[in-house]
Design an enzyme around this catalytic site. Structure first.
Site, PDB file in Angstrom:
ATOM      1  N   LYS A  14       0.843  -1.215   0.000  1.00 11.98           N
ATOM      2  CA  LYS A  14       0.000   0.000   0.000  1.00 11.98           C
ATOM      3  C   LYS A  14       0.871   1.256   0.000  1.00 11.98           C
ATOM      4  CE  LYS A  14      -2.088  -1.170   3.870  1.00 11.98           C
ATOM      5  NZ  LYS A  14      -1.522  -2.479   4.247  1.00 11.98           N
ATOM      6  N   ARG A  89      -9.228   0.606   8.919  1.00 12.11           N
ATOM      7  CA  ARG A  89      -8.826  -0.762   9.240  1.00 12.11           C
ATOM      8  C   ARG A  89      -9.877  -1.483  10.089  1.00 12.11           C
ATOM      9  NH1 ARG A  89      -2.977   0.213   8.417  1.00 12.11           N
ATOM     10  NH2 ARG A  89      -1.861  -1.752   8.545  1.00 12.11           N
ATOM     11  N   ARG A 128      11.912  -6.017   4.933  1.00 13.65           N
ATOM     12  CA  ARG A 128      11.839  -4.594   5.267  1.00 13.65           C
ATOM     13  C   ARG A 128      12.403  -4.358   6.673  1.00 13.65           C
ATOM     14  NH1 ARG A 128       6.102  -1.616   5.060  1.00 13.65           N
ATOM     15  NH2 ARG A 128       5.751  -2.836   6.941  1.00 13.65           N
ATOM     16  N   ARG A 134      11.834  -0.649  11.757  1.00 11.17           N
ATOM     17  CA  ARG A 134      10.483  -0.795  12.316  1.00 11.17           C
ATOM     18  C   ARG A 134      10.422  -2.037  13.191  1.00 11.17           C
ATOM     19  NH1 ARG A 134       5.787   0.210   7.968  1.00 11.17           N
ATOM     20  NH2 ARG A 134       4.725  -1.080   9.506  1.00 11.17           N
ATOM     21  N   ARG A 146      -0.256  -9.593  13.244  1.00  8.73           N
ATOM     22  CA  ARG A 146      -0.865  -8.536  12.413  1.00  8.73           C
ATOM     23  C   ARG A 146      -1.788  -9.146  11.369  1.00  8.73           C
ATOM     24  NH1 ARG A 146       4.546  -5.673  10.870  1.00  8.73           N
ATOM     25  NH2 ARG A 146       3.339  -4.410   9.422  1.00  8.73           N
TER      26      ARG A 146
HETATM   27  P1  B4P Z   1       4.641  -1.519   2.022  1.00  8.45           P
HETATM   28  O1  B4P Z   1       4.228  -0.815   0.794  1.00  8.45           O
HETATM   29  O2  B4P Z   1       5.481  -0.727   2.974  1.00  8.45           O
HETATM   30  O3  B4P Z   1       3.456  -2.195   2.829  1.00  8.45           O
HETATM   31  P2  B4P Z   1       2.148  -1.621   3.568  1.00  8.45           P
HETATM   32  O4  B4P Z   1       1.035  -2.415   2.973  1.00  8.45           O
HETATM   33  O5  B4P Z   1       2.073  -0.143   3.470  1.00  8.45           O
HETATM   34  O6  B4P Z   1       2.501  -2.020   5.095  1.00  8.45           O
HETATM   35  P3  B4P Z   1       1.793  -1.992   6.552  1.00  8.45           P
HETATM   36  O7  B4P Z   1       0.351  -2.401   6.449  1.00  8.45           O
HETATM   37  O8  B4P Z   1       2.679  -2.842   7.408  1.00  8.45           O
HETATM   38  O9  B4P Z   1       1.943  -0.563   7.122  1.00  8.45           O
HETATM   39  P4  B4P Z   1       1.113   0.500   7.971  1.00  8.45           P
HETATM   40  O10 B4P Z   1       2.093   1.580   8.109  1.00  8.45           O
HETATM   41  O11 B4P Z   1      -0.185   0.822   7.298  1.00  8.45           O
HETATM   42  O12 B4P Z   1       5.443  -2.816   1.526  1.00  8.45           O
HETATM   43  C1  B4P Z   1       6.033  -3.719   2.440  1.00  8.45           C
HETATM   44  C2  B4P Z   1       7.389  -4.194   1.904  1.00  8.45           C
HETATM   45  O13 B4P Z   1       7.211  -4.897   0.671  1.00  8.45           O
HETATM   46  C3  B4P Z   1       8.357  -3.042   1.612  1.00  8.45           C
HETATM   47  O14 B4P Z   1       9.645  -3.406   2.040  1.00  8.45           O
HETATM   48  C4  B4P Z   1       8.336  -2.913   0.084  1.00  8.45           C
HETATM   49  O15 B4P Z   1       9.551  -2.456  -0.453  1.00  8.45           O
HETATM   50  C5  B4P Z   1       8.051  -4.342  -0.354  1.00  8.45           C
HETATM   51  N1  B4P Z   1       7.277  -4.414  -1.593  1.00  8.45           N
HETATM   52  C6  B4P Z   1       6.247  -3.602  -1.954  1.00  8.45           C
HETATM   53  N2  B4P Z   1       5.765  -3.969  -3.171  1.00  8.45           N
HETATM   54  C7  B4P Z   1       6.506  -5.059  -3.553  1.00  8.45           C
HETATM   55  C8  B4P Z   1       6.487  -5.898  -4.720  1.00  8.45           C
HETATM   56  N3  B4P Z   1       5.632  -5.708  -5.729  1.00  8.45           N
HETATM   57  N4  B4P Z   1       7.354  -6.939  -4.777  1.00  8.45           N
HETATM   58  C9  B4P Z   1       8.250  -7.159  -3.768  1.00  8.45           C
HETATM   59  N5  B4P Z   1       8.319  -6.371  -2.646  1.00  8.45           N
HETATM   60  C10 B4P Z   1       7.458  -5.345  -2.556  1.00  8.45           C
HETATM   61  O16 B4P Z   1       0.738  -0.125   9.414  1.00  8.45           O
HETATM   62  C11 B4P Z   1       1.655  -0.361  10.477  1.00  8.45           C
HETATM   63  C12 B4P Z   1       0.955  -0.479  11.827  1.00  8.45           C
HETATM   64  O17 B4P Z   1       0.369   0.809  12.221  1.00  8.45           O
HETATM   65  C13 B4P Z   1      -0.254  -1.422  11.934  1.00  8.45           C
HETATM   66  O18 B4P Z   1       0.139  -2.774  12.179  1.00  8.45           O
HETATM   67  C14 B4P Z   1      -1.063  -0.825  13.127  1.00  8.45           C
HETATM   68  O19 B4P Z   1      -0.540  -1.210  14.378  1.00  8.45           O
HETATM   69  C15 B4P Z   1      -0.849   0.672  12.962  1.00  8.45           C
HETATM   70  N6  B4P Z   1      -1.967   1.303  12.200  1.00  8.45           N
HETATM   71  C16 B4P Z   1      -1.833   1.900  10.972  1.00  8.45           C
HETATM   72  N7  B4P Z   1      -3.026   2.362  10.552  1.00  8.45           N
HETATM   73  C17 B4P Z   1      -3.937   2.039  11.511  1.00  8.45           C
HETATM   74  C18 B4P Z   1      -5.344   2.230  11.624  1.00  8.45           C
HETATM   75  N8  B4P Z   1      -6.062   2.822  10.666  1.00  8.45           N
HETATM   76  N9  B4P Z   1      -5.979   1.780  12.756  1.00  8.45           N
HETATM   77  C19 B4P Z   1      -5.272   1.190  13.715  1.00  8.45           C
HETATM   78  N10 B4P Z   1      -3.937   0.964  13.673  1.00  8.45           N
HETATM   79  C20 B4P Z   1      -3.265   1.389  12.574  1.00  8.45           C
END
Ligand code: B4P
Length: 196
Positions: A14, A89, A128, A134, A146
């Protein structure tokens, strides 16, 4: 306004896709994960509270997240639209978002969900964790927690938007650029613009 939700499990890409999408479409990027990590870095009371949940792989309480989003809205009154990344979420967050957007006389145009297998997700997050600093990415037990939270609390959000006929899945495996063009194709259809 054109408001989009990028949906999907932890590590589905995302954040990665959002960075490219905001540049192309000129939307404001609202990542609750990034906002929470900034609060933690700034050592605010909200950040200290959030950290205790995030380190365990749990969601931060709805009222904290919704309050943070509300104040982010207040700081971005004149925008052509928002890209929501990692929010909502829970169903309570989705209902709160619907209300906040209604007050602005707008709504969600589409929810695009990145589909990625759990094994690929674990691989990406552990990878990552080696460089991101992180704490929620370095421990496989926390990562699995998670996913469980996602399955119990976040997947019902998909149903919320399916009922409203706004939900669409996009394959989230393959190269970042390939996924980006699939996401853009879906957005352009929604915007009824020719592909660039
Ligand atoms: P990202 O792009 O970083 O993944 P994400 O889906 O954004 O991650 P996440 O859900 O953990 O994050 P958030 O900050 O929202 O990609 C992950 C990895 O994959 C990276 O290293 C990237 O380089 C790699 N990658 C991407 N695309 C790729 C591809 N095509 N091929 C290979 N590799 C690839 O959430 C973090 C925490 O914050 C949650 O667990 C929760 O505790 C809290 N939180 C956030 N929002 C919340 C909400 N609304 N309510 C309650 N808690 C919340």
């Amino acid at each position: 306004m054109f408001n989009l939700i990028l949906f999907g499990p932890p590590g589905s890409g995302k954040g990665t896709q959002s960075d490219k999408l905001v540049e192309k479409y000129g939307l404001i990027h609202l990542s609750t994960g990034n906002l929470l990590r900034q609060e933690i870095a700034d050592k605010t009371p909200l950040g200290l509270e959030a950290k205790s949940f995030m380190d365990k792989g749990q969601l931060v309480p709805d009222e904290v997240v919704i309050g943070m989003v509300d104040s982010y809205f207040d700081h971005h009154k004149d925008t052509k639209g928002f890209l929501f990344d990692g929010f909502p979420r829970t169903v309570a967050q989705a209902e709160a978002l619907d209300k906040l957007l209604k007050l602005k006389k707008t709504e969600i145009a589409a929810v695009l969900a990145l589909e990625v297998s759990e094994e690929e997700l674990v691989k990406r997050l552990l990878n990552r964790g080696k460089t991101s600093g992180r704490s929620d990415d370095t421990n496989e037990a926390v990562i699995r927690k998670r996913f469980a939270v996602y399955s119990n609390e976040t997947t019902p959000v998909a149903e919320h938007y399916r009922k409203a006929r706004k939900f669409q899945s996009v394959k989230g495996e393959g190269s970042v650029d390939h996924i980006f063009s699939s996401v853009c194709e879906a957005i352009d259809k929604k915007m009824r613009l020719p592909r660039v």
